[in-house]
Motif scaffolding. Structure first.
Motif, PDB file in Angstrom:
ATOM      1  N   UNK A  13      -5.274  46.040  16.692  1.00 21.42           N
ATOM      2  CA  UNK A  13      -5.191  45.582  17.822  1.00 21.42           C
ATOM      3  C   UNK A  13      -5.748  44.327  18.193  1.00 21.42           C
ATOM      4  N   UNK A  14      -6.951  43.414  18.137  1.00 17.04           N
ATOM      5  CA  UNK A  14      -7.303  42.568  17.904  1.00 17.04           C
ATOM      6  C   UNK A  14      -6.561  41.843  19.082  1.00 17.04           C
ATOM      7  N   UNK A  15      -7.308  41.223  20.085  1.00 13.74           N
ATOM      8  CA  UNK A  15      -6.367  40.658  21.164  1.00 13.74           C
ATOM      9  C   UNK A  15      -7.083  39.440  21.641  1.00 13.74           C
ATOM     10  N   UNK A  16      -6.561  38.583  20.883  1.00 14.93           N
ATOM     11  CA  UNK A  16      -6.368  36.935  20.701  1.00 14.93           C
ATOM     12  C   UNK A  16      -6.874  36.488  22.366  1.00 14.93           C
ATOM     13  N   UNK A  17      -7.149  37.026  22.862  1.00 10.30           N
ATOM     14  CA  UNK A  17      -7.297  36.589  24.464  1.00 10.30           C
ATOM     15  C   UNK A  17      -8.787  36.548  24.991  1.00 10.30           C
ATOM     16  N   UNK A  18      -9.406  37.579  24.302  1.00 10.78           N
ATOM     17  CA  UNK A  18     -10.910  37.221  24.202  1.00 10.78           C
ATOM     18  C   UNK A  18     -11.409  36.108  23.509  1.00 10.78           C
ATOM     19  N   UNK A  19     -10.886  35.507  21.778  1.00  9.87           N
ATOM     20  CA  UNK A  19     -10.942  34.548  21.607  1.00  9.87           C
ATOM     21  C   UNK A  19     -12.188  33.032  22.692  1.00  9.87           C
ATOM     22  N   UNK A  20     -11.559  32.763  24.086  1.00 12.49           N
ATOM     23  CA  UNK A  20     -12.136  31.677  24.489  1.00 12.49           C
ATOM     24  C   UNK A  20     -13.036  31.945  25.346  1.00 12.49           C
ATOM     25  N   UNK A  21     -14.008  33.508  25.632  1.00 11.89           N
ATOM     26  CA  UNK A  21     -14.964  33.714  25.546  1.00 11.89           C
ATOM     27  C   UNK A  21     -15.910  33.635  25.133  1.00 11.89           C
ATOM     28  N   UNK A  22     -15.525  34.175  23.201  1.00  7.52           N
ATOM     29  CA  UNK A  22     -15.902  34.458  22.770  1.00  7.52           C
ATOM     30  C   UNK A  22     -16.813  32.821  21.957  1.00  7.52           C
ATOM     31  N   UNK A  23     -15.541  31.991  22.127  1.00  6.57           N
ATOM     32  CA  UNK A  23     -16.115  30.238  21.717  1.00  6.57           C
ATOM     33  C   UNK A  23     -17.194  30.245  22.767  1.00  6.57           C
ATOM     34  N   UNK A  24     -16.847  30.552  24.111  1.00  4.65           N
ATOM     35  CA  UNK A  24     -18.052  29.990  24.885  1.00  4.65           C
ATOM     36  C   UNK A  24     -19.512  30.875  24.750  1.00  4.65           C
ATOM     37  N   UNK A  25     -19.075  31.929  24.605  1.00  2.00           N
ATOM     38  CA  UNK A  25     -21.455  32.850  23.950  1.00  2.00           C
ATOM     39  C   UNK A  25     -21.439  31.400  22.587  1.00  2.00           C
ATOM     40  N   UNK A  46     -11.272  37.607  10.415  1.00  2.00           N
ATOM     41  CA  UNK A  46     -12.451  37.328  11.249  1.00  2.00           C
ATOM     42  C   UNK A  46     -13.253  35.613  11.190  1.00  2.00           C
ATOM     43  N   UNK A  47     -14.881  35.926  11.420  1.00  2.00           N
ATOM     44  CA  UNK A  47     -15.152  34.553  11.291  1.00  2.00           C
ATOM     45  C   UNK A  47     -17.103  35.549  10.757  1.00  2.00           C
ATOM     46  N   UNK A  70     -18.278  43.552  22.963  1.00  3.16           N
ATOM     47  CA  UNK A  70     -18.591  44.125  23.817  1.00  3.16           C
ATOM     48  C   UNK A  70     -17.377  44.728  24.007  1.00  3.16           C
ATOM     49  N   UNK A  71     -15.640  44.438  23.936  1.00  2.00           N
ATOM     50  CA  UNK A  71     -15.003  44.900  24.280  1.00  2.00           C
ATOM     51  C   UNK A  71     -14.134  45.418  22.740  1.00  2.00           C
ATOM     52  N   UNK A  72     -14.499  45.877  21.874  1.00  2.00           N
ATOM     53  CA  UNK A  72     -14.957  46.117  20.728  1.00  2.00           C
ATOM     54  C   UNK A  72     -13.400  45.673  20.123  1.00  2.00           C
ATOM     55  N   UNK A  73     -12.997  44.215  20.617  1.00  2.37           N
ATOM     56  CA  UNK A  73     -12.275  43.739  19.871  1.00  2.37           C
ATOM     57  C   UNK A  73     -12.228  43.376  18.349  1.00  2.37           C
TER      58      UNK A  73
END
Length: 84
Positions: A13-25, A46-47, A70-73
């Motif tokens: 159920x990975x939420x791709x909408x979280x990818x930009x926040x991950x990249x910013x991190x 994953x990565x 944090x979002x358990x993605x």
């Protein structure tokens, strides 16, 4: 500082909408000269990134601030890496 390999594996159920926040991190860690390499796996499971930190506990604390954790993605694991 030591090197740590951080594996970030997508959960169901990975939420791709979280990818930009991950990249910013990751960009923030790069700005601090804490990340040497980062990238996704070709199969989209994953990565990983290579993190510089003072200790394993420090590396885990940093990795646990990743929005994907944090979002358990994704499941985040940290391994001390004795690269040569």
């Amino acid at each position: 500082m030591n090197r740590y390999l951080v594996l970030v594996m997508r959960n169901p159920g990975f939420d791709t909408g979280l990818v930009p926040a991950h990249r910013d991190f990751l960009a923030g860690l790069r700005a601090q000269q804490r990340v040497e390499l980062a990238g996704g796996f070709g199969d989209a499971s994953g990565g990983a990134y290579l993190l510089r930190a003072a200790s394993l506990a420090d590396a885990r604390a940093i990795a646990e601030r990743d929005p994907l954790h944090i979002e358990r993605a994704s499941t985040v694991t940290v391994h001390e890496w004795n690269a040569t």
